[in-house]
Design a protein around this motif. Structure first.
Motif, mmCIF file in Angstrom:
data_model
loop_
_atom_site.group_PDB
_atom_site.id
_atom_site.type_symbol
_atom_site.label_atom_id
_atom_site.label_comp_id
_atom_site.label_asym_id
_atom_site.label_seq_id
_atom_site.Cartn_x
_atom_site.Cartn_y
_atom_site.Cartn_z
ATOM 1 N N ASP A 119 0.494 1.777 -8.567
ATOM 2 C CA ASP A 119 -0.358 2.460 -7.584
ATOM 3 C C ASP A 119 -0.344 3.970 -7.801
ATOM 4 O O ASP A 119 -1.383 4.633 -7.722
ATOM 5 N N LYS A 132 0.867 -1.183 0.000
ATOM 6 C CA LYS A 132 0.000 0.000 0.000
ATOM 7 C C LYS A 132 0.898 1.225 0.000
ATOM 8 O O LYS A 132 1.749 1.382 0.859
ATOM 9 N N ARG A 191 -2.411 4.746 -10.877
ATOM 10 C CA ARG A 191 -3.844 4.622 -10.560
ATOM 11 C C ARG A 191 -4.339 5.841 -9.784
ATOM 12 O O ARG A 191 -5.491 6.233 -9.898
ATOM 13 N N GLU A 233 4.831 -2.371 -8.656
ATOM 14 C CA GLU A 233 3.553 -2.181 -7.954
ATOM 15 C C GLU A 233 3.407 -0.752 -7.455
ATOM 16 O O GLU A 233 2.322 -0.172 -7.530
#
Length: 112
Positions: free
Chosen positions: A40, A3, A43, A36
């Motif tokens: 992220d 995250k 996005r 990743e």
């Protein structure tokens, strides 16, 4: 899936966000973690990146971090200038590298 943590650097200035480096605080970071992190960011609508990592932190990455940024965002959308962690950059670096990049980012945002 890691995250990402990021936030506006100041109120009312959505042009600039602040985030820890991919994989932070790990000192061994796989290319998949960088991929990743980039996905992220994309996005979340990030289109340009100003990287302030000191050069000694690039050794934490199994792949070329700046090349990954440039491949993902485009070479003209990535600015790198070395700033030691938890320190202010010098005035010349701010005026000659960082502020022009941020100004250009704002112009792109306003015309896009």
């Amino acid at each position: 899936m890691p995250k990402i943590r990021f936030a506006a650097a100041s109120s009312g200035k959505a042009i600039m966000l602040d985030s820890p480096r991919p994989g932070y605080p790990d000192r061994t970071v796989a290319a998949s973690v960088v991929d990743e992190w980039i996905a992220d960011m994309k996005r979340a609508g990030v289109g340009r990146l100003c990287c302030l990592l000191p050069s000694n932190q690039f050794e934490y990455y199994r792949a070329d971090l700046l090349a990954a940024y440039r491949n993902a965002f485009g070479p003209s959308n990535v600015c790198w200038t070395e700033v030691e962690g938890y320190h202010l950059c010098d005035h010349a670096t701010l005026e000659r590298r960082i502020l022009p990049f941020l100004h250009e980012s704002e112009q792109i945002r306003n015309t896009g």
